[in-house]
Design a protein around this motif. Structure first.
Motif, mmCIF file in Angstrom:
data_model
loop_
_atom_site.group_PDB
_atom_site.id
_atom_site.type_symbol
_atom_site.label_atom_id
_atom_site.label_comp_id
_atom_site.label_asym_id
_atom_site.label_seq_id
_atom_site.Cartn_x
_atom_site.Cartn_y
_atom_site.Cartn_z
ATOM 1 N N ILE A 126 0.859 -1.180 0.000
ATOM 2 C CA ILE A 126 0.000 0.000 0.000
ATOM 3 C C ILE A 126 0.897 1.233 0.000
ATOM 4 N N THR A 127 0.657 2.146 -0.916
ATOM 5 C CA THR A 127 1.483 3.347 -0.990
ATOM 6 C C THR A 127 1.126 4.326 0.125
ATOM 7 N N LEU A 128 2.091 5.165 0.460
ATOM 8 C CA LEU A 128 1.848 6.199 1.457
ATOM 9 C C LEU A 128 0.766 7.164 0.967
ATOM 10 N N ALA A 129 0.721 7.402 -0.332
ATOM 11 C CA ALA A 129 -0.323 8.276 -0.899
ATOM 12 C C ALA A 129 -1.713 7.700 -0.617
ATOM 13 N N THR A 130 -1.844 6.388 -0.710
ATOM 14 C CA THR A 130 -3.129 5.746 -0.414
ATOM 15 C C THR A 130 -3.453 5.871 1.066
ATOM 16 N N VAL A 131 -2.465 5.647 1.924
ATOM 17 C CA VAL A 131 -2.676 5.777 3.368
ATOM 18 C C VAL A 131 -3.168 7.189 3.694
ATOM 19 N N LYS A 132 -2.562 8.189 3.058
ATOM 20 C CA LYS A 132 -2.923 9.587 3.327
ATOM 21 C C LYS A 132 -4.384 9.888 2.993
ATOM 22 N N GLU A 133 -4.979 9.110 2.108
ATOM 23 C CA GLU A 133 -6.393 9.310 1.750
ATOM 24 C C GLU A 133 -7.333 8.837 2.858
ATOM 25 N N HIS A 134 -6.836 8.024 3.763
ATOM 26 C CA HIS A 134 -7.651 7.433 4.838
ATOM 27 C C HIS A 134 -7.322 8.145 6.145
ATOM 28 N N ASN A 135 -7.725 9.414 6.223
ATOM 29 C CA ASN A 135 -7.314 10.281 7.322
ATOM 30 C C ASN A 135 -8.479 10.892 8.094
ATOM 31 N N LYS A 136 -9.591 10.179 8.126
ATOM 32 C CA LYS A 136 -10.781 10.693 8.797
ATOM 33 C C LYS A 136 -11.225 9.715 9.893
ATOM 34 N N PRO A 137 -11.962 10.193 10.882
ATOM 35 C CA PRO A 137 -12.404 9.301 11.960
ATOM 36 C C PRO A 137 -13.178 8.067 11.472
ATOM 37 N N ASN A 138 -13.911 8.204 10.382
ATOM 38 C CA ASN A 138 -14.684 7.066 9.873
ATOM 39 C C ASN A 138 -13.933 6.277 8.792
ATOM 40 N N ASP A 139 -12.663 6.605 8.595
ATOM 41 C CA ASP A 139 -11.817 5.936 7.599
ATOM 42 C C ASP A 139 -10.368 6.234 7.984
ATOM 43 N N GLY A 178 -3.807 8.653 8.613
ATOM 44 C CA GLY A 178 -3.289 8.923 7.287
ATOM 45 C C GLY A 178 -1.797 9.163 7.206
ATOM 46 N N ARG A 179 -1.050 8.749 8.227
ATOM 47 C CA ARG A 179 0.390 8.998 8.195
ATOM 48 C C ARG A 179 1.177 7.892 8.898
ATOM 49 N N ASP A 180 2.498 8.026 8.841
ATOM 50 C CA ASP A 180 3.379 7.100 9.538
ATOM 51 C C ASP A 180 3.388 7.499 11.013
ATOM 52 N N ALA A 181 2.860 6.635 11.861
ATOM 53 C CA ALA A 181 2.748 6.919 13.287
ATOM 54 C C ALA A 181 3.726 6.087 14.111
ATOM 55 N N THR A 182 4.766 5.580 13.477
ATOM 56 C CA THR A 182 5.721 4.720 14.170
ATOM 57 C C THR A 182 6.327 5.416 15.385
ATOM 58 N N LYS A 183 6.815 6.628 15.198
ATOM 59 C CA LYS A 183 7.463 7.342 16.310
ATOM 60 C C LYS A 183 6.473 7.570 17.446
ATOM 61 N N ASP A 184 5.267 7.997 17.130
ATOM 62 C CA ASP A 184 4.249 8.220 18.159
ATOM 63 C C ASP A 184 3.975 6.923 18.923
ATOM 64 N N PHE A 185 3.833 5.836 18.182
ATOM 65 C CA PHE A 185 3.539 4.532 18.778
ATOM 66 C C PHE A 185 4.674 4.097 19.705
ATOM 67 N N ASP A 243 8.141 3.739 -0.365
ATOM 68 C CA ASP A 243 7.744 4.695 0.667
ATOM 69 C C ASP A 243 8.325 4.382 2.046
ATOM 70 N N ARG A 244 9.044 3.306 2.158
ATOM 71 C CA ARG A 244 9.591 2.899 3.461
ATOM 72 C C ARG A 244 10.792 3.744 3.839
ATOM 73 N N LYS A 245 10.841 4.115 5.118
ATOM 74 C CA LYS A 245 11.994 4.847 5.633
ATOM 75 C C LYS A 245 13.138 3.883 5.917
ATOM 76 N N VAL A 246 12.804 2.709 6.397
ATOM 77 C CA VAL A 246 13.786 1.668 6.693
ATOM 78 C C VAL A 246 13.259 0.394 6.067
ATOM 79 N N GLN A 247 14.099 -0.307 5.347
ATOM 80 C CA GLN A 247 13.666 -1.529 4.683
ATOM 81 C C GLN A 247 13.355 -2.622 5.704
ATOM 82 N N VAL A 290 0.395 3.928 9.498
ATOM 83 C CA VAL A 290 1.558 3.089 9.240
ATOM 84 C C VAL A 290 2.351 2.992 10.535
ATOM 85 N N ILE A 291 2.711 1.769 10.924
ATOM 86 C CA ILE A 291 3.590 1.541 12.065
ATOM 87 C C ILE A 291 4.592 0.478 11.641
ATOM 88 N N ASP A 292 5.858 0.829 11.724
ATOM 89 C CA ASP A 292 6.936 -0.089 11.329
ATOM 90 C C ASP A 292 6.730 -0.660 9.927
#
Length: 94
Positions: free
Chosen positions: A10-23, A54-61, A86-90, A27-29
């Protein structure tokens, strides 16, 4: 013979589209989770997940220091791996 349990990339662009409470996807790790149904159950409150939507929440997690039980619970919300480009670390080779 088909490979079992192959998850889509799944691309990061696709993840960014799912940024609402009902969707709500995060991303984590380098793994993508659909947390829409978990939102109302999140012990840290709905707003915590809304902020990560809709974003990479690894650091927050990782900063919160989630328990092994929380990490185990995440598995049922896993929907695929973040696209390699789109991965920061492979991810390690399995």
């Amino acid at each position: 013979m088909a490979e079992a349990n192959v998850q889509p990339e799944i691309t990061l662009a696709t993840v960014k589209e799912h940024n609402k409470p009902n969707d709500l996807w995060v991303v984590i790790d380098n793994k993508v989770y659909n947390l829409t149904k978990f939102r109302s159950e999140h012990p840290g409150g709905e707003e915590t997940l809304d902020d990560a939507a809709g974003r990479d929440a690894t650091k927050d997690f990782e900063d919160v220091g989630h328990s092994s039980e929380a990490r185990e619970m995440m598995k049922k919300y896993y929907i695929g791996d973040l696209a390699k480009r789109d991965r920061k670390v492979q991810l390690p080779v399995r």
